[in-house]
Design an enzyme around this catalytic site. Sequence first.
Site, short mmCIF file in Angstrom:
data_model
loop_
_atom_site.label_atom_id
_atom_site.label_comp_id
_atom_site.label_asym_id
_atom_site.label_seq_id
_atom_site.Cartn_x
_atom_site.Cartn_y
_atom_site.Cartn_z
CG ASP A 1 -1.88 1.09 1.35
OD1 ASP A 1 -1.63 2.14 0.71
OD2 ASP A 1 -2.89 0.93 2.05
CG HIS A 2 3.24 4.04 -3.14
ND1 HIS A 2 4.25 4.29 -2.24
CD2 HIS A 2 3.73 4.36 -4.35
CE1 HIS A 2 5.31 4.76 -2.89
NE2 HIS A 2 5.02 4.81 -4.17
NE ARG A 3 -3.94 4.00 1.34
CZ ARG A 3 -5.08 3.52 1.82
NH1 ARG A 3 -6.11 4.33 2.00
NH2 ARG A 3 -5.21 2.25 2.12
#
Length: 628
Positions: free
Chosen positions: A600-602
């Site tokens: 999850d790039h967040r």
Amino acid sequence: MAIQAIKVPDIGGSEGVEVIEISVAVGDVIAQEDSIVVLETDKASMEIPSPAAGKVTAIKVNVGDKVSEGDLLIEVEAEGAAEQEQAAPAAEKPAESAAAPASNTSSATSEAEIPVPDIGGAEGVEVIEISVKVGDEVSEGDSLIVLETDKASMEIPAPFAGKITSISMKVGDKVSQGSVIGVMATAAAGSAPAEPAKAPAAAPAAAATASAEIEVPVPDIGGAEGVEVIEISVKAGDEVGEGDSLIVLETDKASMEIPAPSAGKIVSIALKVGDKVSQGSIIGVMKSEGAAAPAPAKTEAAPAPKAAPAAAASSAAKATEEVVHSGDVYAGPAVRKLARQLGVDLGKVSGSGPRGRLMKDDVRGYVKPIVAAAQSGAPVGGGSGIPRVPAVDFAKFGEIEMLKMSKVKKITADNMTRNWLNVPHVTQWDDADITDMETFRTGLKAEAEKRGSKLTPLPFLLKACAAALRAEPTFNVSLHHDGEHIVQKNYVHIGIAVDTPNGLMVPVIRNVDKKGLWELTDEINAIAKKARDGKLMPADMQGGCFTISSLGAMGGNGFTPIVNAPEVAILGVSKAQIKPVWNGKEFVPRNMLPLSVSYDHRAINGADAGRFFTFLVAAIADVRRLLL
Ligand code: COA
């Protein structure tokens, strides 16, 4: 300032009861009887209502706190009131009109007192919810109040259609058969309330076998037939005390724990979640402590789920209509009521309470984004404004068959869509050199066989992932739903995707970093079998930090695994193959394992992922590193 201190009322003498939900926030304006907090023991949950209306100025407890009678819960600024302390409504006060006759109709005024029907002989049962108010028009079978003992909760339905003219109870009152709930004006003057339910007997005697083992039957459950098993609380080999919960049953009106009739050891369980049982159905066999032929079991009188039979049939039909999906749902009546009011299918909501119990906040959390999407103008149901795939009549093109989707498949489909649309995915690929690991594993094969287990690459991968999660803790987090925090986990629980006849299941192996290869091997074998046998409990699938999805036995060079939110990363494992690898001087044949990590790039940036993956590949290539 007129500040009222609201304290824990009499909660039946229980001490150190856990606060599992705080239902108000500082600044909220609350009405009298609004729920302040929810408390839960291992046997019951109860909402504590506010005795006063006003504005909440302070909250004095946190979720997880243990409280007892007299502990301060909140402070409320009540206009016009003198500064004072007040306990929430006492829980033990008997209903004032408890002595009222069970049925007291007055055809002259067309009004009838509504008594609590036969509730299986239980005395002093707590009112946990008043479901109606004066002036409400109710239909026969509509819930009037909800009662809860330490073993069961049940809705008491209106015995006939009419208008509520008064209510004699409040939340927290303790009632018994005959206590007057209130008065209803009936359209049909003089029509008597429904006959009270027959009293459920104590549990039938457990049938003794010659070998001091007893078959434990379902006791009298108020004549209810085909009641669903929603939880199996024990397993073969467990030692139980008298009264410990064996299974949990649920009708549309009540959920109840069926307690062990005596202390002993569980020999076998004859039921599984989803089975439908009636009085006399065999729960399983237990070996009773010390006795060759144990005394007849006498369960604590579990109140009948069907409190007023005359009304139950119609209300059951109604509940089924309103809550389309009720199987495998673990929730109390108050949560079910909220779901009904909001039109929520509880089968689609994940429970965050103990043992996966659904909480009011789970229902609210499910509804909030849907409402937000609707209010922002995005079409609901298409998913983030994406147009729906149009319906197609496939029969026009050839012969077709309609196959029913299993519940697991439907939940998986929902989860995949939710995760795919919510999580900004990045996937990285790499190959791990498992030549040395495979030599080591092959060398252990004979030992594994001697132990009666099968050693595959998976436990090695679990160990390596656990070490990588410790080395790169940015992978061991979840995004908090407040949008303001990241939850850093200090434990390492890893889910493994298991292909079962019902669909994909992801049981979780706990504390992987603290376990050895053999222990992990045994756990993988046991939990994968449990999954394939359809015996996983919700708790078996909760609490994961990271997931491994291994398609290695099936083949393929690589795939994009979908992050299993609220986790933030997942490892995809494909089939190992011998490949030529350049060692600086020449190509040498090495056993290479294709891996993919989606994240999850967040929560994770590319550099974190690079470090995690490099560590992981190195640990797999040289498993001695796991000792470092
Ligand atoms: N490359 C080559 N061979 C592999 C391998 C890999 N990456 N992973 C496993 N194998 C081999 C095993 O060593 C075993 O062979 P052996 O008996 O000669 O030793 C064989 O494949 C079968 O392994 P399996 O029984 O599947 O065990 P496992 O420990 O690898 O996997 C499960 C256990 C539960 C994960 C697996 O059975 C499963 O269900 N996988 C499907 C997961 C899935 O559906 N993911 C998709 C999610 S979208």
